[in-house]
Design an enzyme around this catalytic site. Structure first.
Site, PDB file in Angstrom:
ATOM      1  N   ASP A  17     -42.894   5.124  -6.607  1.00 40.90           N
ATOM      2  CA  ASP A  17     -41.202   5.364  -6.696  1.00 40.90           C
ATOM      3  C   ASP A  17     -40.694   3.879  -7.144  1.00 40.90           C
ATOM      4  O   ASP A  17     -39.663   3.565  -6.650  1.00 40.90           O
ATOM      5  CB  ASP A  17     -40.678   5.625  -5.297  1.00 40.90           C
ATOM      6  CG  ASP A  17     -41.399   6.748  -4.549  1.00 40.90           C
ATOM      7  OD1 ASP A  17     -41.965   7.782  -5.302  1.00 40.90           O
ATOM      8  OD2 ASP A  17     -41.728   6.765  -3.404  1.00 40.90           O
ATOM      9  N   GLU A 199     -37.411  16.611  -7.287  1.00 44.45           N
ATOM     10  CA  GLU A 199     -37.034  15.505  -6.380  1.00 44.45           C
ATOM     11  C   GLU A 199     -37.093  14.114  -7.568  1.00 44.45           C
ATOM     12  O   GLU A 199     -37.273  14.192  -8.661  1.00 44.45           O
ATOM     13  CB  GLU A 199     -38.265  15.073  -5.449  1.00 44.45           C
ATOM     14  CG  GLU A 199     -39.633  15.019  -5.782  1.00 44.45           C
ATOM     15  CD  GLU A 199     -40.525  14.791  -4.825  1.00 44.45           C
ATOM     16  OE1 GLU A 199     -40.407  15.012  -3.833  1.00 44.45           O
ATOM     17  OE2 GLU A 199     -41.751  14.215  -5.150  1.00 44.45           O
TER      18      GLU A 199
END
Length: 317
Positions: A17, A199
């Site tokens: 991420d 997402e």
């Protein structure tokens, strides 16, 4: 250094991420999920590539119990409303899937050295009866025509549940000013491997358009990147202002040994070229629990534009 030798290869190991921001000062900052999911750390360097060897400084640590005591995920560093903020998600050691979005505020102008204070869980507007009531994470912010917006992922439904992306206008850095609007739900087969997932939104602006990348499917080899787009001057809270690409813009590549590309951010290098920062694996088989396998590495990909539209390709070197 020949920059082409570092594209689409592990750049910063075991950092999922990844988020990079270039400050007005010219300095680059990096943050990401760490394998232990127990802290938020920042790096700072004078160039993008130097972030790989920059010292990592912990700026916040998880709580021992209660909210924010487990699964500290996907931090992002942003400057808005005159201050530095970090957006991240956390759960409860006694309820590990009670993921909610949280915000830290920096007390000074140096995010590496100045103290950070907790602003608590992201707050929805008074009229909003739905946002942040369930599994919510991957919050990001962007500005358009002087207005700031917040985009995040939230699960709905029963059973395995479905992860959708939502958008709302910001009142301040940690409070929504409007009710949620759904941007995308997993409509297509490439968004439905393992779990039905949208997402990890990332925002890119170019030539009067706003592009939002997002990650789809489970986090194995089927994880991939989709794309939404809207005119910058349109009503960004109107779902009809957004167009969703029918197919993913980036998938796994056995030729490049890049598997499960996803959860990206965008920055620019020292020459002003657009760079996508994303994570991926270099193996197809995941040892142990995919969630806790640390081998998602931060990678870099240059992004070019064709007729104003971003081109996502491993050949962009």
């Amino acid at each position: 250094m020949d920059k082409t030798q570092i594209y689409n290869k592990p750049w910063i190991l075991q950092r999922a991420d990844p988020y990079v921001v270039k400050a007005d000062s010219g300095k680059y900052y990096f943050t990401a999920s760490v394998p232990e999911y127990n802290r938020i750390a920042l790096r700072c360097a004078d160039s993008l590539l130097d972030l790989a060897n920059a010292e990592e400084v912990e700026v916040w640590h998880k709580h021992e119990k209660g909210p924010q005591s487990m699964n500290i995920w996907a931090p992002e560093l942003h400057y808005l409303f005159g201050k530095w903020y970090i957006y991240y998600a956390g759960s409860d050691v006694d309820d590990i899937w009670a993921l909610r979005p949280y915000v830290l505020e920096c007390t000074g102008n140096d995010p590496m050295k100045d103290a950070w204070v907790e602003k608590g869980m992201m707050k929805c507007s008074d009229e909003d009866e739905f946002s942040f009531r369930a599994f919510s994470l991957d919050g990001t912010v962007f500005e358009a025509n002087g207005v700031w917006y917040y985009i995040w992922a939230e699960k709905v439904g029963v059973g395995k549940q479905i992860s959708n992306l939502y958008i709302a206008r910001l009142k301040n850095a940690y409070t929504l000013d409007t009710v949620q609007v759904m941007l995308t739900t997993p409509d297509y087969d490439w968004e439905r491997f393992g779990f039905w997932v949208n997402e990890g939104p990332g925002v890119l602006k170019n030539d009067g358009k706003i592009y939002v990348t997002f990650s789809a499917s489970d986090t194995g080899v089927h994880y991939c990147i989709g794309l939404l787009s809207a005119d910058e001057n349109s009503d960004l809270l109107d779902p009809l202002s957004w167009v969703k690409n029918r197919y993913p813009v980036l998938e796994s590549s056995s030729e490049r040994v890049v598997y499960g590309p996803g959860h990206n951010s965008f920055t620019v290098d020292e020459d002003g070229n657009t760079i996508m920062v994303y994570h991926a694996r270099t193996e197809t088989e995941i040892v142990g629990d995919p969630l806790y396998n640390p081998n998602r590495h931060a990678m870099l990909m240059p992004i070019y534009f064709k007729n104003g539209v971003p081109v996502f390709s491993y050949d962009n070197v």
